[in-house]
Design an enzyme around this catalytic site. Structure first.
Site, PDB file in Angstrom:
ATOM      1  CG  ASP A 242     -12.756   0.563  -8.479  1.00 23.54           C
ATOM      2  OD1 ASP A 242     -13.761  -0.097  -8.789  1.00 23.54           O
ATOM      3  OD2 ASP A 242     -12.787   1.499  -7.646  1.00 23.54           O
TER       4      ASP A 242
ATOM      5  CE1 TYR B  36     -24.306   4.199   3.541  1.00 23.20           C
ATOM      6  CE2 TYR B  36     -25.260   4.877   1.444  1.00 23.20           C
ATOM      7  CZ  TYR B  36     -24.162   4.504   2.195  1.00 23.20           C
ATOM      8  OH  TYR B  36     -22.925   4.422   1.597  1.00 23.20           O
TER       9      TYR B  36
ATOM     10  NE  ARG C  52     -16.219   4.045   0.288  1.00 24.33           N
ATOM     11  CZ  ARG C  52     -15.859   3.252  -0.710  1.00 24.33           C
ATOM     12  NH1 ARG C  52     -14.722   2.579  -0.616  1.00 24.33           N
ATOM     13  NH2 ARG C  52     -16.604   3.095  -1.779  1.00 24.33           N
TER      14      ARG C  52
ATOM     15  CD  GLU D 156      -2.454   1.794   0.320  1.00 22.84           C
ATOM     16  OE1 GLU D 156      -2.427   3.023   0.060  1.00 22.84           O
ATOM     17  OE2 GLU D 156      -3.124   0.982  -0.355  1.00 22.84           O
ATOM     18  CD  GLN D 157      -0.183   5.343  -3.914  1.00 17.62           C
ATOM     19  OE1 GLN D 157       0.811   5.564  -4.618  1.00 17.62           O
ATOM     20  NE2 GLN D 157      -1.396   5.723  -4.270  1.00 17.62           N
TER      21      GLN D 157
END
Length: 404
Positions: free
Chosen positions: A299, A221, A112, A38-39
């Site tokens: 993605d 939501y 998230r 992970e950068q």
């Protein structure tokens, strides 16, 4: 829960987001060693919600993640379709316990940051040190027996395969397929999270609620057991095209975009501490996801608009199917061919459906509104099960029980 005997194979995963972390857990489940690059110097997520539908929860259940994530989730009672300015309820579909009975798993709204924290914590428990932060990747290499990621400092992360889970601007994809720019969709999205106790009587309903308007729409939501409210507002415009989760706009700009809308919407904008905005980009479906011992996920190979709430869930499904095919097929390129064959038709269909929903949510003329919203109104009142059934092909899918 069954875990598989180690096959002493290692996967190098580029990207420590939801897709990369889930892929790592799936591969670990099937006996692989994993290294996630992970950068960012530390994992962090901009305050924003995510919808995890039953097809995604089934994978999390198989990974032993469900019970821990449930502590952070909110289960909506239904999906609602409303007019943005008036708040008029056009239609609804049954979720809650009806969703779980129909599809075998719940539908969750999750922050998230909570999801990333849970996934990263479980990965650290099961494979200590597997996640490397501050590890920017510039490309990949491979030979007959191995693959490796090339880091910005010139070092290599070596494994048997490399997985590019590094998002819509994937450096792995760029090397594999050549330079290309994502397609700007003509939409800019606002995101905000607000404590429920700030909203007084203007709280969003306990539902996944789509508020539709002319050239724009909003989604509301609840998160974190119902203590937070999540707002996403999408506006058609072409004067701002920055694709960044950390770019901030102002409260005044967001209020201007939704001037005259229902107080539930404007109150959330007014009470938010931060208003993030980003331009929405996508890519057309592609036929090649792999190059020898290197493949793509999430993605990086099928970015999609958020109008089906399936982008992250498709990446979660990818991780399981990829890990399963690798466990079943000794030769990695052959496994990647099977992985693509299983995933490409489904992800392309979801991409197309998400793009089509933009027009449905943004009707401008009275005739178009009547032609679109009228059938929704009738179906939700006269044939509610038929409306529910339109989503069976998405929510009822279970990659954990399939073979191929």
């Amino acid at each position: 829960m069954q875990f598989y005997e180690s096959v002493s194979m290692k996967a190098v995963i580029v990207g420590g987001g939801i897709g990369g972390l889930c892929a790592a857990l799936c591969l670990d489940h099937f006996g692989w060693q994993v290294e996630v690059l992970e950068q960012a110097e530390k994992l962090s997520e901009v305050g924003a919600g995510i919808q995890v539908s039953p097809n995604g929860v089934k994978v999390l259940r198989a990974l032993g993640v469900e019970s821990l994530l449930k502590q952070h989730a909110f289960a909506p009672k239904e999906a609602q379709f409303r007019i943005g300015a008036s708040g008029t309820l056009i239609g609804r579909t049954r979720w809650g316990t009806a969703m779980e009975r129909r599809h075998g798993a719940p539908y969750w709204h999750v922050h998230r940051a909570d999801l990333v924290e849970v996934l990263a914590g479980i990965l650290e428990t099961r494979s200590p040190g597997a996640l490397r932060t501050g590890a920017a990747v510039t490309g990949y290499g491979q030979d007959e027996g191995s693959g490796w990621a090339i880091l910005a400092d010139g070092s290599r992360a070596q494994g048997d395969i490399v997985i590019g889970a590094d998002g819509i601007k994937s450096v792995i994809r760029q090397q594999m397929l050549g330079p290309s720019n994502p397609r700007f969709t003509g939409n800019v999205a606002w995101r905000a999270v607000v404590p429920m106790d700030r909203l007084d009587e203007h709280v969003p309903p306990p539902a996944a609620c789509i508020w539709m308007g002319e050239g724009k729409h909003a989604v509301t939501y609840r998160l974190s057991g119902g203590t937070l409210a999540n707002f996403v507002g999408v506006v058609e415009r072409d004067d701002w095209q920055v694709e960044s989760w950390s770019e901030r706009g102002t409260k005044e700009q967001a209020l201007a975009d939704f001037a005259g809308w229902h107080p539930v919407i404007t109150r959330m904008i007014e009470q938010a501490d931060a208003h993030y905005r980003w331009a929405l980009f996508d890519r057309v479906p592609i036929g090649q996801w792999s190059d020898g011992r290197v493949t793509l996920l999430g993605d990086a190979c099928h970015p999609m608009l958020p109008f089906m709430a399936q982008g992250a869930v498709m990446a979660i499904e990818d991780g399981w199917v990829l890990a399963r095919t690798l466990s079943d097929t000794a030769h990695a390129p052959d496994a990647f061919t099977r992985y693509e064959a299983q995933r490409q038709p489904r992800t392309a269909r979801v991409q197309r459906r998400a793009t089509g929903n933009m027009g449905i949510f943004h009707r401008r003329s009275a005739a178009a509104k009547l032609a679109t919203y009228g059938p929704i109104w009738l179906a939700s009142r006269l044939m509610p099960t038929a409306l529910d059934a339109q989503f069976d092909w998405i929510y009822g899918h279970d990659v954990t029980t399939q073979t191929g």
